[in-house]
Design an enzyme around this catalytic site. Structure first.
Site, short mmCIF file in Angstrom:
data_model
loop_
_atom_site.label_atom_id
_atom_site.label_comp_id
_atom_site.label_asym_id
_atom_site.label_seq_id
_atom_site.Cartn_x
_atom_site.Cartn_y
_atom_site.Cartn_z
N CYS A 360 0.65 -1.16 0.16
CA CYS A 360 -0.06 0.09 -0.08
C CYS A 360 1.19 1.20 0.00
CB CYS A 360 -0.80 -0.22 1.24
SG CYS A 360 -2.36 -0.61 0.65
N GLU A 361 1.59 1.37 -0.98
CA GLU A 361 2.24 2.60 -1.39
C GLU A 361 2.83 2.91 -2.67
OE1 GLU A 361 5.13 2.15 2.06
OE2 GLU A 361 6.57 3.18 0.51
#
Ligand code: LLP
Length: 430
Positions: A360-361
């Protein structure tokens, strides 16, 4: 192909060490890290032989921070080379396979009391002492055990190898070692010579990593041999060991040159021998610590393609089932890698895309703007040359389990590190 252990078979699949990568992905699942055992052994042998240019007792030490697990230490043990460890965790792994401790060098700029105690209890061959505090502690704990501990001191020779700042370590401004040019090296040598349970046997330096040219190494050994001479003259102490560290580069992409490790080492050996002769010191035993160049091109990572997102006039993203958790090097250093669509290795690579991980980045990328044979969901992508600083730097960010390591040798494959399970991930939690 980037390296000679990579080919394309009649199905158009990429092969690695003569095995079909698509079959391996099917058998073991993805993400999957493959290691070519024969290639590692060849590289260890090449280094071992090349070190004989220096002297019979000279030897390579595998810098095991590059790739550390039990089987690799077993291989190093069988090939009769030494190792460099940087933590009690690496040392523990080596102890677990009964690696000969007299060939182990313990590095690090901040060894804890527990590290020092653990290493002395296990009869470690050498500490590479980084600072005054550590020397005192080694002396104290060695005295408590009633032994005299062999130590080499890490010096910073003041060389800038022009590599990525995070992996450049030979300059005066470094968290590692004691600088020659500030006079601090003299102070620490004087101090070491006063310690009863420490035997100062040599010096170490390491100027950085992924260095293509031989010149920075030549400048380094020049400075180091001059320092050995100075120590003989001024402190009446003859140094037995000179450990010149690691740092030889490896070929990640086509534009990287080929490196002739043997030729480079011959050049370094000639320089050292001439300098030794000139200054009238005894020829020291020379150690080098290759990490990356020992294992990087023995490794390859396979992933399965998931989503493919095309943003018109902007970019194409191809997402895979791994990412910065198994290979953080692009996120950290914008390192270059070659990516191949292993399912369609015989097709033209003309689809420009960024290969993204599943964390999640946005920075979780394996590589940007690479050209692949146009992929579809479930194709297998291979990232080449991932043997060094991938598995050893892997994490469980986003609670993603680490991939397994499968060794391939003579047309056969075997698991040497299992895939982490979710139970492994929560095993320390109450
Ligand atoms: N000896 C010492 C004391 C070192 O600090 C290192 C690497 C080596 C030997 C091995 O150097 P090599 O032959 O692998 O270049 N994580 C970074 C690399 C960090 C290197 C740290 N020290 C990367 O992924 O590029």
């Amino acid at each position: 192909m980037l390296h000679d252990n990579l080919k394309i078979n009649e199905k158009g699949h990429l092969t690695f060490a003569e095995l079909d990568t698509i079959e391996l992905a099917k058998e073991y699942g993805t993400p999957l890290m493959l290691i070519d055992e024969n290639r590692i052994r060849e590289r260890m042998r090449l280094y071992k032989k090349a070190m004989k240019n220096f002297s019979d007792s000279s030897m390579p030490l595998f810098a095991s921070k590059a790739l550390c697990f039990k089987e690799i230490y077993r291989i190093a043990k069988e090939e009769e080379i030494g190792i460099d460890v940087v933590s009690s965790g690496e040392l523990y792994t080596a102890v677990s396979v009964e690696f000969p401790m007299e060939k182990v060098f313990f590095h690090g700029n901040n060894k804890t009391d527990e590290d020092i105690k653990f290493a002395i209890e296990n009869n470690i061959g050498y500490f590479v002492a980084d600072n005054f505090e550590e020397l005192s502690k080694i002396n104290e704990l060695a005295s408590r055990k009633g032994v005299v501990q062999k130590v080499i001191i890490r010096l910073t020779p003041g060389i800038d190898p022009h590599t990525h700042a995070s992996i450049s370590t030979g300059k005066v401004d470094s968290k590692f070692g004691v600088a020659i040019e500030t006079g601090q090296a003299d102070e620490i040598v004087k101090f070491a010579l006063t310690l009863e349970n420490v035997k100062l046997v040599g010096f170490h330096c390491h100027i950085g990593s992924q260095i293509f040219e031989v010149e920075p190494f030549l400048m380094t050994v020049n400075t180091m041999v001059e320092y050995v001479f100075k120590v003989k003259k001024e402190f009446n102490t003859e140094i037995e060991i000179l450990d010149i560290g690691g740092g030889f580069a490896c070929r990640y992409v086509e534009s990287d040159g080929f490196i002739d490790y043997e030729k480079n080492l011959k050049e370094i050996a000639t320089l050292i021998k001439n300098k030794v002769l000139e200054s009238g010191i005894k020829m020291p035993t020379i150690f080098i610590e290759p990490g990356r160049s020992m294992v990087a091109d023995s490794g390859l990572t396979l992933y399965t393609v998931g989503s493919i997102k095309e943003i018109k006039n902007v970019k194409n993203y191809v997402s895979i089932d791994g990412g910065m958790t198994d290979n953080p090097r692009y996120a950290l250093y914008q390192s270059s890698y070659t990516v191949v669509n292993a399912t369609r290795a015989d097709k033209k690579a003309d689809y420009v895309c960024s290969v993204a991980g599943r964390c999640c980045e946005s920075g979780d990328l394996i590589q940007e703007n690479v050209k692949l044979a146009r992929p579809v969901r479930d194709d297998i992508l291979a990232v080449l040359c991932t043997g060094a600083y991938n598995y050893s730097m892997a994490s469980n960010y986003n609670r993603i389990p680490r991939p397994p390591i499968v060794m391939v040798k003579d047309g056969k494959s075997r698991i040497v590190v299992k895939r982490e399970s979710f139970d492994d991930i929560i095993k320390n939690e109450v």
